[in-house]
Design an enzyme around this catalytic site. Structure first.
Site, PDB file in Angstrom:
ATOM      1  CB  CYS A   1       9.610  -1.180 -10.511  1.00 30.72           C
ATOM      2  SG  CYS A   1       9.068  -2.806  -9.785  1.00 30.72           S
TER       3      CYS A   1
ATOM      4  N   GLY B   1       0.612  -0.948   0.058  1.00 34.77           N
ATOM      5  CA  GLY B   1      -0.066   0.120  -0.079  1.00 34.77           C
ATOM      6  C   GLY B   1       0.910   1.456  -0.112  1.00 34.77           C
TER       7      GLY B   1
END
Length: 432
Positions: free
Chosen positions: A366, A246
């Site tokens: 990423c 989160g």
């Protein structure tokens, strides 16, 4: 009678027991059965007598070996044991003088180390020079020149700095910087994100009052730009489709000033459980963590066509995070890439169904690989003509971020001093 004096250990040397600990941990890491950080955490849990400095030596040495593994194996031999690789790293990577190996290595080993210190690796392939597996070097070489690849590899082989994101609900950046200065903590404003602070070192901040009260979170500066691309507003319905623990969810919630509804979807109950105490510390009441079985879960379908903004920070190979997770380059494979791209395409298509007409969809990874980035986005756009690409550069510019990134965001460690990130912003046709 004169008492024998104790011989003082050379400056920078470590004890034999600590060296054995490092060797044991490195051996476990080099099986590549589990992530390096998980292996180290387990080793430290099992050996609680290790102090902060000892743990630092073990972790830094192991990450050094992982970053430069091909070079070290070229010097020490392909059959080098974990102990030999660690000795090689300390001798060549850390530049230890021979006196530091006294009492640590046997006479035979010290002779080997002395020879190693003068050894040259000889002619190396591009992949060896880049400290990458052959398959990964080949994939990246299809996207860039040899010089660019070596510059990227050099950037990936540097340790990542520690970045913080200021929680806009509780503090502003100047106030946090002023407090750090008063506390003697070296820090400066981030170069890219208006919410970022970069620390000069890596101080332990878990007990700092501003961390305890939720004024900041640890988050890479590049990652923070993904939240700016989503650009959530007060009162909106926003979905973080792959929320994980989160970090970006918290950023989005703060940007929404804890208003509206922010759904945090994830397939891992453990990851979502970690989010809940972080939400409380951050002062967020608009976040709704939702455990889903898969991207087509009925809980997802209930929001079809209702979301103002959807972020898909897709599961990926993570090859943009090699500064932090250098073991990933040895644990990933071409088969894993193929598996990831199929999963990414399915997740993006499912998430897109939630976006209302005129709403925004952000796809991010990423990863450094075109297959996981442009390949997935281009395939999605070909199959979903109702979506069009928006300029990431323009969206960031309107928020005061001057970054020449072009239509799609591409961050590289050697250029931007962040982790490697990719993001594409898309908008669904039909809005007012």
């Amino acid at each position: 009678m004169n008492r024998p004096t104790k011989t003082k250990a050379p400056e920078g040397a470590v004890s034999r027991p600590l060296f054995i600990h490092a060797t044991q941990a490195l051996g476990a890491v080099l099986t590549f059965e589990h992530p390096a950080d998980a292996v180290l955490s387990r080793h430290f849990r099992d050996n609680r007598e290790l102090g902060h400095r000892d743990r630092g030596f073990i972790a830094e040495s192991i990450y050094g070996v992982l970053r430069r593994l091909r070079w070290l194996r070229r010097l020490a031999g392909d059959e080098a044991t974990p102990r030999m690789l660690l000795l090689a790293w300390l001798a060549r990577g850390e530049g230890w003088p021979m006196r530091n190996f006294e009492g640590l290595a046997s006479a035979t080993e010290r002779d080997w180390v002395a020879t190693l210190k003068a050894a040259e690796p000889g002619a190396m392939s591009l992949a060896e020079r880049a400290d990458l597996p052959d398959w990964l070097a080949e994939r990246l070489l299809a996207q860039m020149s040899e010089d660019e690849l070596l510059a990227l590899a050099h950037g990936l082989n540097r340790a990542a700095p520690l970045d913080l994101r200021v929680n806009l609900l509780k503090a502003d950046r100047d106030a946090v910087l002023a407090r750090f200065q008063a506390d003697g903590i070296g820090a400066s404003a981030g170069r890219l994100s208006p919410q970022a602070i970069r620390l000069a070192g890596k101080p332990a901040l878990q007990k700092h009052p501003l961390f305890v009260d939720g004024s900041f979170e640890v988050q890479d500066e590049g990652s923070q730009l993904l939240g700016l691309l989503v650009q959530p507003r007060r009162g909106e319905l926003v979905v973080d489709f792959c929320a994980g623990a989160g970090g970006k969810t918290l950023q989005l919630g703060a940007m929404m000033r804890s208003s509206g509804r922010l759904y945090a979807f994830d397939v891992s109950d453990k990851r979502l459980a970690k989010l809940k105490p972080r939400m409380a510390r951050a002062g967020l009441s608009n976040v709704h963590p939702v455990l889903i079985a898969h991207e087509n879960d009925a809980k997802v379908k209930r929001l079809a066509g209702k979301a103002d903004r959807v972020l898909v920070d897709a599961p990926c190979t993570g090859l943009g995070t090699l500064r932090r997770n250098p073991d990933l380059k040895w644990r990933q494979s071409p088969a894993a890439v193929a598996e990831m791209t199929a999963k990414q395409g399915a997740i993006l298509a499912a998430a897109a169904r939630l976006v209302r007409p005129g709403g925004r969809l952000v796809y991010a990874t990423c990863s450094l690989l075109a297959e996981e980035n442009d390949g997935v986005v281009d395939a999605f756009l070909a199959a979903h003509p109702e979506f069009r690409v928006c300029s990431a550069q323009d969206i960031l510019s309107r928020q005061g971020v001057a970054l020449e990134t072009g239509e799609r965001l591409r961050l590289l460690p050697q250029v931007h001093d962040t982790d490697g990130f990719f993001a594409a912003v898309m908008e669904r046709a039909g809005g007012a």
